[in-house]
Design a protein around this motif. Structure first.
Motif, PDB file in Angstrom:
ATOM      1  N   GLY A 107      10.743  31.538  44.518  1.00 24.18           N
ATOM      2  CA  GLY A 107      10.648  31.097  45.900  1.00 24.18           C
ATOM      3  C   GLY A 107      10.074  29.692  46.016  1.00 24.18           C
ATOM      4  O   GLY A 107       9.469  29.161  45.104  1.00 24.18           O
ATOM      5  N   SER A 108      10.291  29.076  47.157  1.00 26.48           N
ATOM      6  CA  SER A 108       9.779  27.731  47.370  1.00 26.48           C
ATOM      7  C   SER A 108       8.264  27.775  47.528  1.00 26.48           C
ATOM      8  O   SER A 108       7.696  28.771  47.959  1.00 26.48           O
ATOM      9  N   TYR A 109       7.625  26.681  47.170  1.00 32.18           N
ATOM     10  CA  TYR A 109       6.181  26.602  47.268  1.00 32.18           C
ATOM     11  C   TYR A 109       5.773  26.496  48.738  1.00 32.18           C
ATOM     12  O   TYR A 109       6.423  25.832  49.530  1.00 32.18           O
ATOM     13  N   SER A 110       4.685  27.144  49.084  1.00 30.89           N
ATOM     14  CA  SER A 110       4.160  27.048  50.441  1.00 30.89           C
ATOM     15  C   SER A 110       2.705  26.621  50.352  1.00 30.89           C
ATOM     16  O   SER A 110       1.926  27.188  49.595  1.00 30.89           O
ATOM     17  N   GLU A 111       2.355  25.620  51.118  1.00 31.81           N
ATOM     18  CA  GLU A 111       1.019  25.054  51.040  1.00 31.81           C
ATOM     19  C   GLU A 111      -0.033  26.109  51.362  1.00 31.81           C
ATOM     20  O   GLU A 111       0.095  26.884  52.295  1.00 31.81           O
ATOM     21  N   GLY A 112      -1.081  26.151  50.553  1.00 29.27           N
ATOM     22  CA  GLY A 112      -2.188  27.066  50.787  1.00 29.27           C
ATOM     23  C   GLY A 112      -2.071  28.399  50.090  1.00 29.27           C
ATOM     24  O   GLY A 112      -2.961  29.248  50.225  1.00 29.27           O
ATOM     25  N   TRP A 113      -1.008  28.613  49.290  1.00 25.48           N
ATOM     26  CA  TRP A 113      -0.830  29.917  48.635  1.00 25.48           C
ATOM     27  C   TRP A 113      -1.998  30.230  47.708  1.00 25.48           C
ATOM     28  O   TRP A 113      -2.482  31.368  47.677  1.00 25.48           O
ATOM     29  N   GLU A 114      -2.465  29.220  46.973  1.00 26.66           N
ATOM     30  CA  GLU A 114      -3.530  29.475  46.012  1.00 26.66           C
ATOM     31  C   GLU A 114      -4.847  29.799  46.693  1.00 26.66           C
ATOM     32  O   GLU A 114      -5.612  30.646  46.224  1.00 26.66           O
ATOM     33  N   GLN A 115      -5.108  29.177  47.840  1.00 27.15           N
ATOM     34  CA  GLN A 115      -6.346  29.449  48.552  1.00 27.15           C
ATOM     35  C   GLN A 115      -6.363  30.863  49.121  1.00 27.15           C
ATOM     36  O   GLN A 115      -7.388  31.545  49.107  1.00 27.15           O
ATOM     37  N   ARG A 116      -5.207  31.329  49.577  1.00 21.56           N
ATOM     38  CA  ARG A 116      -5.114  32.709  50.079  1.00 21.56           C
ATOM     39  C   ARG A 116      -5.385  33.709  48.960  1.00 21.56           C
ATOM     40  O   ARG A 116      -6.091  34.696  49.146  1.00 21.56           O
ATOM     41  N   HIS A 117      -4.833  33.435  47.778  1.00 29.66           N
ATOM     42  CA  HIS A 117      -5.056  34.346  46.653  1.00 29.66           C
ATOM     43  C   HIS A 117      -6.514  34.328  46.219  1.00 29.66           C
ATOM     44  O   HIS A 117      -7.104  35.378  45.915  1.00 29.66           O
ATOM     45  N   LEU A 118      -7.117  33.139  46.158  1.00 32.47           N
ATOM     46  CA  LEU A 118      -8.513  33.031  45.738  1.00 32.47           C
ATOM     47  C   LEU A 118      -9.437  33.770  46.693  1.00 32.47           C
ATOM     48  O   LEU A 118     -10.419  34.387  46.277  1.00 32.47           O
ATOM     49  N   THR A 119      -9.139  33.711  47.971  1.00 29.50           N
ATOM     50  CA  THR A 119      -9.964  34.396  48.962  1.00 29.50           C
ATOM     51  C   THR A 119      -9.975  35.898  48.717  1.00 29.50           C
ATOM     52  O   THR A 119     -11.002  36.565  48.865  1.00 29.50           O
ATOM     53  N   ARG A 120      -8.840  36.439  48.291  1.00 28.76           N
ATOM     54  CA  ARG A 120      -8.752  37.878  48.022  1.00 28.76           C
ATOM     55  C   ARG A 120      -9.508  38.273  46.755  1.00 28.76           C
ATOM     56  O   ARG A 120     -10.041  39.372  46.651  1.00 28.76           O
ATOM     57  N   LEU A 121      -9.531  37.369  45.772  1.00 23.94           N
ATOM     58  CA  LEU A 121     -10.068  37.726  44.462  1.00 23.94           C
ATOM     59  C   LEU A 121     -11.523  37.351  44.243  1.00 23.94           C
ATOM     60  O   LEU A 121     -12.248  38.054  43.549  1.00 23.94           O
ATOM     61  N   SER A 122     -11.947  36.225  44.787  1.00 25.64           N
ATOM     62  CA  SER A 122     -13.244  35.668  44.398  1.00 25.64           C
ATOM     63  C   SER A 122     -14.400  36.466  44.972  1.00 25.64           C
ATOM     64  O   SER A 122     -14.366  36.918  46.105  1.00 25.64           O
ATOM     65  N   GLY A 123     -15.415  36.628  44.146  1.00 23.66           N
ATOM     66  CA  GLY A 123     -16.650  37.256  44.612  1.00 23.66           C
ATOM     67  C   GLY A 123     -16.691  38.749  44.414  1.00 23.66           C
ATOM     68  O   GLY A 123     -17.545  39.253  43.694  1.00 23.66           O
ATOM     69  N   THR A 124     -15.776  39.481  45.027  1.00 30.50           N
ATOM     70  CA  THR A 124     -15.817  40.937  44.955  1.00 30.50           C
ATOM     71  C   THR A 124     -15.110  41.466  43.713  1.00 30.50           C
ATOM     72  O   THR A 124     -15.629  42.313  42.999  1.00 30.50           O
ATOM     73  N   LEU A 125     -13.921  40.954  43.434  1.00 32.18           N
ATOM     74  CA  LEU A 125     -13.146  41.460  42.305  1.00 32.18           C
ATOM     75  C   LEU A 125     -13.335  40.642  41.035  1.00 32.18           C
ATOM     76  O   LEU A 125     -13.218  41.181  39.941  1.00 32.18           O
ATOM     77  N   THR A 126     -13.580  39.350  41.147  1.00 33.82           N
ATOM     78  CA  THR A 126     -13.642  38.496  39.960  1.00 33.82           C
ATOM     79  C   THR A 126     -14.875  37.610  39.986  1.00 33.82           C
ATOM     80  O   THR A 126     -15.417  37.284  41.035  1.00 33.82           O
ATOM     81  N   ASP A 127     -15.271  37.186  38.793  1.00 37.17           N
ATOM     82  CA  ASP A 127     -16.378  36.239  38.654  1.00 37.17           C
ATOM     83  C   ASP A 127     -15.897  34.803  38.711  1.00 37.17           C
ATOM     84  O   ASP A 127     -16.695  33.878  38.864  1.00 37.17           O
ATOM     85  N   GLY A 128     -14.606  34.582  38.569  1.00 36.43           N
ATOM     86  CA  GLY A 128     -14.032  33.245  38.589  1.00 36.43           C
ATOM     87  C   GLY A 128     -12.540  33.338  38.348  1.00 36.43           C
ATOM     88  O   GLY A 128     -12.031  34.385  37.921  1.00 36.43           O
ATOM     89  N   CYS A 129     -11.817  32.256  38.625  1.00 33.63           N
ATOM     90  CA  CYS A 129     -10.356  32.297  38.520  1.00 33.63           C
ATOM     91  C   CYS A 129      -9.802  31.033  37.869  1.00 33.63           C
ATOM     92  O   CYS A 129     -10.342  29.939  38.042  1.00 33.63           O
ATOM     93  N   ILE A 130      -8.707  31.206  37.149  1.00 31.34           N
ATOM     94  CA  ILE A 130      -7.864  30.109  36.689  1.00 31.34           C
ATOM     95  C   ILE A 130      -6.699  30.008  37.668  1.00 31.34           C
ATOM     96  O   ILE A 130      -6.063  31.022  37.986  1.00 31.34           O
ATOM     97  N   VAL A 131      -6.431  28.806  38.162  1.00 30.16           N
ATOM     98  CA  VAL A 131      -5.310  28.599  39.083  1.00 30.16           C
ATOM     99  C   VAL A 131      -4.300  27.690  38.391  1.00 30.16           C
ATOM    100  O   VAL A 131      -4.642  26.583  37.957  1.00 30.16           O
ATOM    101  N   VAL A 132      -3.057  28.149  38.280  1.00 25.27           N
ATOM    102  CA  VAL A 132      -2.013  27.402  37.585  1.00 25.27           C
ATOM    103  C   VAL A 132      -1.242  26.552  38.585  1.00 25.27           C
ATOM    104  O   VAL A 132      -0.705  27.069  39.566  1.00 25.27           O
ATOM    105  N   THR A 133      -1.213  25.255  38.346  1.00 22.97           N
ATOM    106  CA  THR A 133      -0.516  24.260  39.171  1.00 22.97           C
ATOM    107  C   THR A 133      -0.744  24.460  40.673  1.00 22.97           C
ATOM    108  O   THR A 133       0.195  24.731  41.419  1.00 22.97           O
ATOM    109  N   PRO A 134      -1.982  24.353  41.137  1.00 27.51           N
ATOM    110  CA  PRO A 134      -2.251  24.520  42.572  1.00 27.51           C
ATOM    111  C   PRO A 134      -1.622  23.412  43.402  1.00 27.51           C
ATOM    112  O   PRO A 134      -1.454  22.281  42.938  1.00 27.51           O
TER     113      PRO A 134
END
Length: 340
Positions: A107-134
């Motif tokens: 699919g085409s890239y949509s601005e802000g996709w990585e920030q939406r994913h990080l919001t779901r993962l950071s803090g509660t589920l993960t201690d940190g994240c690697i983001v590929v080509t944000p």
């Protein structure tokens, strides 16, 4: 039919250990008030039954989950190679990995996709994240390491020496005698894409070859974006004798377009890519490309993230890894140039 076992519960552990559920809870959470003998009974039952407490509940009780995340827009060959390096770096580290990707593979890239994913993962589920080509700068309550960050990003990042790699690719074509060299660029807000275009331009300029803007096509690293750009370049009356694509995925589409138009590679057209994905060695002819060691990108990003999470990182916040040119059969002198 395969039998699916129900998850082991705290009540199951309590029955096996001959204690109350409250006692099991105190042992799991490290609370006082349980004798050493009883605690040993509970831990033995936990080990025997394979009980695992809820990851979310555990993360709420302590400061770390011992889980890292990898966030990517889509899974392609590049991401798969990066993931291999990440997994190797996490072997026997005590950290698990959650992978979070869009369901739309190409699919085409949509601005802000990585920030939406990080919001779901950071803090509660993960201690940190690697983001590929944000797409842009990334922010999180927990440490983040970007692989191929956005242009002007200040986040911790691991990237390849894209400028040197692209320069070497175009200098290779110039050395073969090519002067009309097309370029299919990547997503312009990425630092990697910007550096690869800069390498293309600087190599031409250094050889005294004017940069022809009409020979530059604007892709976005999605392989499909390269197909119409390649056809447009190759259907020109003054078509280029060589094309450098900013990724192997796009370069493979150049090869397809050339074949569809009846052009031989490397007889009528030389093609160079960037990445050295496994498929680049399997084409006919093999694709000349720039190896940026995607495995090592993933390995170093995971190593950096682990150390940032534990507070042990003492290296640079932006790590640049070397690149190397891999020459295969897709490049040769243009027809008007004979080998000496």
């Amino acid at each position: 039919m395969t039998e699916v076992n129900a998850p082991v519960t705290m009540s199951d552990v309590a029955r096996a250990a001959g204690v109350s559920t409250a006692t099991v809870s105190r042992v799991v959470n490290g609370h006082y008030g349980v004798s050493a003998h009883t605690s040993a009974q509970v831990r033995s039952a936990i080990e025997r039954l394979g009980y695992e407490s809820s990851l979310v509940a555990t993360s709420l009780r302590r400061s770390r989950t011992n889980v890292l995340g990898l966030v990517t827009h889509s899974f392609q060959s590049y991401t798969a190679e990066v993931l291999k390096g990440v997994m190797q770096a996490l072997t026997r580290s005590g950290f698990d990995l959650i992978i979070y990707a869009n369901s739309d593979l190409y699919g085409s890239y949509s601005e802000g996709w990585e920030q939406r994913h990080l919001t779901r993962l950071s803090g509660t589920l993960t201690d940190g994240c690697i983001v590929v080509t944000p797409w842009g700068e990334v922010q999180s309550r927990t440490p983040v390491v970007a692989i191929d960050p956005a242009r002007h990003s200040t986040a911790p990042a691991v990237t390849a020496d894209n400028l040197a790699g692209a320069t070497a690719a175009v200098e290779h074509l110039l050395g073969l005698g090519h002067r009309r060299i097309g370029f299919i660029a990547g997503r312009s807000n990425l630092a990697a894409a910007w550096s690869r275009e800069e390498g293309y331009r600087s190599a031409l300029t250094g050889a005294g070859v004017p940069v022809d803007l009409t020979l530059i096509g604007r892709g976005d690293f999605n392989p499909e974006s390269a197909s119409p750009l390649a056809r447009a370049l190759l259907q020109r009356a003054d078509r280029p004798t060589a094309i450098f694509a900013a990724s192997d995925g796009m370069a493979l589409k150049v090869l397809e377009a050339a074949k569809e138009l009846g052009l031989s590679v490397p007889g009528d057209l030389s093609v160079v890519g960037f990445d050295n994905i496994p498929e680049s060695a399997l084409t006919e002819p093999g694709l000349t490309t720039v190896d940026q060691s995607m495995y090592q990108l993933g390995y170093e990003a995971a190593r950096m993230l682990k150390a940032l999470v534990t507070g042990e990182w003492e290296g640079p916040r932006q790590m640049v890894l070397p690149t190397s040119l891999v020459v295969r059969g897709s490049t040769a002198p243009p027809k008007s140039i004979t080998r000496s």
